[in-house]
Design a protein around this motif. Structure first.
Motif, PDB file in Angstrom:
ATOM      1  N   ALA A 136     -14.462   4.719  -9.206  1.00  0.00           N
ATOM      2  CA  ALA A 136     -13.619   3.901  -8.333  1.00  0.00           C
ATOM      3  C   ALA A 136     -14.343   2.645  -7.876  1.00  0.00           C
ATOM      4  O   ALA A 136     -13.746   1.570  -7.777  1.00  0.00           O
ATOM      5  CB  ALA A 136     -13.176   4.720  -7.122  1.00  0.00           C
ATOM      6  N   LYS A 137     -15.647   2.771  -7.629  1.00  0.00           N
ATOM      7  CA  LYS A 137     -16.420   1.618  -7.171  1.00  0.00           C
ATOM      8  C   LYS A 137     -16.503   0.546  -8.239  1.00  0.00           C
ATOM      9  O   LYS A 137     -16.390  -0.648  -7.944  1.00  0.00           O
ATOM     10  CB  LYS A 137     -17.829   2.066  -6.770  1.00  0.00           C
ATOM     11  N   CYS A 138     -16.720   0.945  -9.479  1.00  0.00           N
ATOM     12  CA  CYS A 138     -16.799  -0.028 -10.579  1.00  0.00           C
ATOM     13  C   CYS A 138     -15.440  -0.655 -10.865  1.00  0.00           C
ATOM     14  O   CYS A 138     -15.361  -1.778 -11.351  1.00  0.00           O
ATOM     15  CB  CYS A 138     -17.330   0.647 -11.840  1.00  0.00           C
ATOM     16  N   ALA A 139     -14.371   0.098 -10.569  1.00  0.00           N
ATOM     17  CA  ALA A 139     -13.028  -0.386 -10.886  1.00  0.00           C
ATOM     18  C   ALA A 139     -12.478  -1.328  -9.839  1.00  0.00           C
ATOM     19  O   ALA A 139     -11.514  -2.043 -10.099  1.00  0.00           O
ATOM     20  CB  ALA A 139     -12.082   0.808 -11.039  1.00  0.00           C
ATOM     21  N   GLU A 143     -16.774 -12.212   0.967  1.00  0.00           N
ATOM     22  CA  GLU A 143     -16.466 -11.118   1.901  1.00  0.00           C
ATOM     23  C   GLU A 143     -16.333  -9.812   1.130  1.00  0.00           C
ATOM     24  O   GLU A 143     -15.424  -9.657   0.299  1.00  0.00           O
ATOM     25  CB  GLU A 143     -15.160 -11.428   2.639  1.00  0.00           C
ATOM     26  N   GLU A 144     -17.227  -8.893   1.375  1.00  0.00           N
ATOM     27  CA  GLU A 144     -17.236  -7.639   0.618  1.00  0.00           C
ATOM     28  C   GLU A 144     -16.104  -6.723   1.060  1.00  0.00           C
ATOM     29  O   GLU A 144     -15.680  -6.723   2.204  1.00  0.00           O
ATOM     30  CB  GLU A 144     -18.560  -6.901   0.817  1.00  0.00           C
ATOM     31  N   ILE A 145     -15.606  -5.940   0.099  1.00  0.00           N
ATOM     32  CA  ILE A 145     -14.615  -4.910   0.377  1.00  0.00           C
ATOM     33  C   ILE A 145     -15.351  -3.622   0.694  1.00  0.00           C
ATOM     34  O   ILE A 145     -16.107  -3.117  -0.132  1.00  0.00           O
ATOM     35  CB  ILE A 145     -13.656  -4.698  -0.813  1.00  0.00           C
ATOM     36  N   LYS A 146     -15.155  -3.092   1.865  1.00  0.00           N
ATOM     37  CA  LYS A 146     -15.865  -1.888   2.284  1.00  0.00           C
ATOM     38  C   LYS A 146     -15.027  -0.648   1.998  1.00  0.00           C
ATOM     39  O   LYS A 146     -13.825  -0.697   2.056  1.00  0.00           O
ATOM     40  CB  LYS A 146     -16.196  -1.968   3.782  1.00  0.00           C
ATOM     41  N   LYS A 180     -13.189  -9.582  -1.366  1.00  0.00           N
ATOM     42  CA  LYS A 180     -11.787  -9.816  -1.039  1.00  0.00           C
ATOM     43  C   LYS A 180     -11.261 -11.050  -1.757  1.00  0.00           C
ATOM     44  O   LYS A 180     -10.078 -11.131  -2.084  1.00  0.00           O
ATOM     45  CB  LYS A 180     -11.626  -9.972   0.480  1.00  0.00           C
ATOM     46  N   GLU A 181     -12.149 -12.017  -2.008  1.00  0.00           N
ATOM     47  CA  GLU A 181     -11.731 -13.215  -2.739  1.00  0.00           C
ATOM     48  C   GLU A 181     -11.258 -12.868  -4.142  1.00  0.00           C
ATOM     49  O   GLU A 181     -10.241 -13.386  -4.621  1.00  0.00           O
ATOM     50  CB  GLU A 181     -12.879 -14.224  -2.798  1.00  0.00           C
ATOM     51  N   ALA A 182     -11.985 -11.974  -4.815  1.00  0.00           N
ATOM     52  CA  ALA A 182     -11.596 -11.559  -6.168  1.00  0.00           C
ATOM     53  C   ALA A 182     -10.273 -10.793  -6.137  1.00  0.00           C
ATOM     54  O   ALA A 182      -9.401 -11.004  -6.994  1.00  0.00           O
ATOM     55  CB  ALA A 182     -12.693 -10.708  -6.795  1.00  0.00           C
ATOM     56  N   LEU A 183     -10.127  -9.909  -5.155  1.00  0.00           N
ATOM     57  CA  LEU A 183      -8.881  -9.149  -5.023  1.00  0.00           C
ATOM     58  C   LEU A 183      -7.704 -10.077  -4.739  1.00  0.00           C
ATOM     59  O   LEU A 183      -6.619  -9.919  -5.317  1.00  0.00           O
ATOM     60  CB  LEU A 183      -9.026  -8.120  -3.905  1.00  0.00           C
ATOM     61  N   ASN A 184      -7.910 -11.055  -3.862  1.00  0.00           N
ATOM     62  CA  ASN A 184      -6.850 -12.026  -3.578  1.00  0.00           C
ATOM     63  C   ASN A 184      -6.459 -12.796  -4.828  1.00  0.00           C
ATOM     64  O   ASN A 184      -5.281 -13.106  -5.050  1.00  0.00           O
ATOM     65  CB  ASN A 184      -7.312 -13.013  -2.502  1.00  0.00           C
ATOM     66  N   LEU A 185      -7.448 -13.120  -5.646  1.00  0.00           N
ATOM     67  CA  LEU A 185      -7.193 -13.898  -6.857  1.00  0.00           C
ATOM     68  C   LEU A 185      -6.351 -13.095  -7.849  1.00  0.00           C
ATOM     69  O   LEU A 185      -5.452 -13.652  -8.492  1.00  0.00           O
ATOM     70  CB  LEU A 185      -8.520 -14.314  -7.494  1.00  0.00           C
ATOM     71  N   ILE A 186      -6.640 -11.818  -7.993  1.00  0.00           N
ATOM     72  CA  ILE A 186      -5.819 -10.963  -8.861  1.00  0.00           C
ATOM     73  C   ILE A 186      -4.376 -10.937  -8.358  1.00  0.00           C
ATOM     74  O   ILE A 186      -3.424 -11.071  -9.140  1.00  0.00           O
ATOM     75  CB  ILE A 186      -6.382  -9.528  -8.910  1.00  0.00           C
TER      76      ILE A 186
END
Length: 383
Positions: free
Chosen positions: A314-317, A380-383, A322-328
Motif C-alpha cells: 500500500a505504501k508503494c502504491a 507535503e507528505e501524505i501520512k 499531496k501534490e502528486a495526489l492532487n495532480l492525479i
C-alpha cells in the motif's frame, strides 16, 4: 462482432472486469492492481469520446475538426499559475533551456515561501501578526499550486521525449460517436519499461481489459462497450500502478545492491571451491546464509513484489505527496469530465490498451517528477 466490457466494484473496492467473449475466464485485478481514487467522485462536468490523428514531434495539432487535436498545446490540464505558463512556453519554444528554467522556478518558489514565513516571524506578537500569518498561508497555497504545475510540465516533457502526445480532454474529441486513439503509440509507451516490468504491464492489461498477446488485428479493433465511469477508474488505477512499479522497482534495485561485500567474497570462494582467504580453509558446501543472499540478489522483480507485506504494498502504491495526489485527481477529472457518468462508450481493445499504457507511463513519470521536485521544494507528505 460486438463485445461488451462490464465493470463493477467488489467489496474490497477493486475493479473487476469481464473479458471479451472470445475469452472464457473472468479476470480480476491481480495483486498489483489498485482501485480508483474516491476523492474524484465529487467532481462533475460533461465529456464525450475521441478519435485522433498524429502530428509527430512536439508541434501544434491541426487537420480535420472531426479528429482529436492531438498536440502539445492540447493537454487535459492548462497551467493556472505564472510559473506553469512560463514553463509551458519554455517547453514549446526553448526546449533546451527547460531543465534550467525548472530549477530556477523551484528556487524562486522556495524563496517566496521562505520570505513570507520570515515576515510572519518578524511580526509575531505585533498588531500585524494576523495579517502576515494569513499572507504566509496564502503564499504557501499559491506556491503549492505552482509546484503542481511544475510537476505536470515535467511529466509532459517526458512524454515529448517519446514523441507521444497525451490524450486531450475527451470533450474535444468525438468522431462518429466512437472513441478511437490513432495512432496507438504502443511501442513508444512500452519502450520506457524493462522486459521484466513489461511482463507485469501486460499482465495488468490482461487483468483489467482481458487483453492477451495472441489478439489478432480483428480482435484488437473489434467494437466493445464500456461505461465512461469505469474507463475513468481503469485509467486512475493504472496511473497508480505505474507509480507503484517505478517505486517498487527502484526499491528492489536498492535492496539487491545492499549486501555485505565480505559475505559476497566468502560466497564466491565457496562457489569456486577455492581456499577461503578469510578463514584459511577449503569448503565444498555453500553456507545457507550466503546462498540465500546470493539468491536474493538474483530474485526477479515479480517474485520480490509477491513477498511484500500488505502495508508495504500500500505504501508503494500511494503517492508520497499531496501534490502528486492532487495532480492525479486534476489530470483524470480534466481528461474524463463527468467521472460518475453512466454513459456507455463504443471503442476498441486497441484504444483501451492505449489508455492504460499512457496511464502507466504517466504514473511512472509522476514518480520521477515528485523525486526531482522534492530535492528542492518541501512537498507535503501524505501520512
Amino acid at each position: 462482432m460486438e463485445h461488451r466490457l462490464l465493470s463493477s466494484l467488489n467489496i474490497n473496492n477493486r475493479l473487476t472486469i469481464s473479458s471479451p467473449s472470445s475469452l472464457t475466464n473472468h479476470h480480476r485485478f491481480n495483486r498489483f492492481a489498485f482501485s480508483g481514487l474516491s476523492v474524484l467522485k465529487r467532481c462533475r462536468s460533461t465529456a464525450v469520446v475521441s478519435g485522433a490523428s498524429d502530428y509527430g514531434g512536439f508541434v501544434t495539432g491541426g487537420g480535420s475538426s472531426n479528429y482529436c487535436e492531438f498536440s502539445s498545446l492540447n493537454t487535459p490540464i492548462e497551467p493556472v499559475t505564472p510559473a506553469g505558463r512560463f514553463l509551458s512556453s519554455v517547453l514549446l519554444n526553448e526546449r533546451k533551456l527547460f531543465h534550467d528554467a525548472v530549477a530556477e522556478t523551484l528556487e524562486k518558489l522556495v524563496a517566496d515561501v521562505d520570505e513570507a514565513y520570515a515576515r510572519r516571524a518578524l511580526t509575531d506578537g505585533s498588531s500585524e501578526a494576523c495579517l502576515h500569518r494569513r499572507i504566509a498561508e496564502l503564499k504557501k497555497h499559491e506556491c503549492k499550486t505552482a509546484v503542481e504545475d511544475v510537476m505536470y510540465m515535467l511529466i509532459l516533457y517526458k512524454f515529448t521525449e517519446l514523441k507521444v502526445h497525451i490524450i486531450p480532454r475527451l470533450s474535444k474529441c468525438i468522431y462518429n460517436s466512437r472513441l478511437e486513439i490513432l495512432p496507438s503509440k504502443d511501442w513508444e509507451l512500452e519502450s520506457i519499461h524493462s522486459f521484466e516490468i513489461l511482463e507485469m504491464v501486460r499482465d495488468h492489461l490482461t487483468s483489467v481489459i482481458g487483453w492477451t498477446s495472441d489478439f489478432s488485428v480483428t480482435d484488437s479493433w473489434a467494437t466493445t462497450k464500456i461505461k465512461r465511469a469505469n474507463l475513468f477508474r481503469i485509467y486512475t488505477s493504472s496511473v497508480l500502478f505505474g507509480y507503484f512499479l517505478k517505486s517498487a522497482t527502484l526499491r528492489h534495485q536498492l535492496e539487491m545492491t545492499l549486501y555485505d561485500p565480505i559475505d559476497n567474497m566468502i560466497f564466491n570462494s565457496y562457489k569456486c571451491g577455492r581456499k577461503n582467504l578469510v578463514f584459511g580453509h577449503t569448503h565444498n558446501k555453500i553456507p545457507t546464509s550466503s546462498r540465500f543472499d546470493f539468491q536474493k540478489k538474483r530474485e526477479k522483480l515479480s517474485s520480490y513484489l509477491m513477498g511484500f507485506a500488505p502495508d508495504s504494498l500500500a505504501k508503494c502504491a500511494q503517492p508520497n505527496s499531496k501534490e502528486a495526489l492532487n495532480l492525479i485527481t486534476k489530470h483524470s477529472v480534466a481528461l474524463f469530465g463527468d467521472v460518475e457518468s453512466e454513459e456507455v462508450i463504443s471503442t476498441s481493445f486497441a484504444t483501451l490498451r492505449r489508455f492504460i499504457l499512457e496511464a502507466i507511463a504517466f504514473g511512472s513519470f509522476l514518480w520521477d517528477a515528485e523525486e526531482y521536485v522534492k530535492n528542492v521544494y518541501n512537498l507535503e507528505e501524505i501520512k
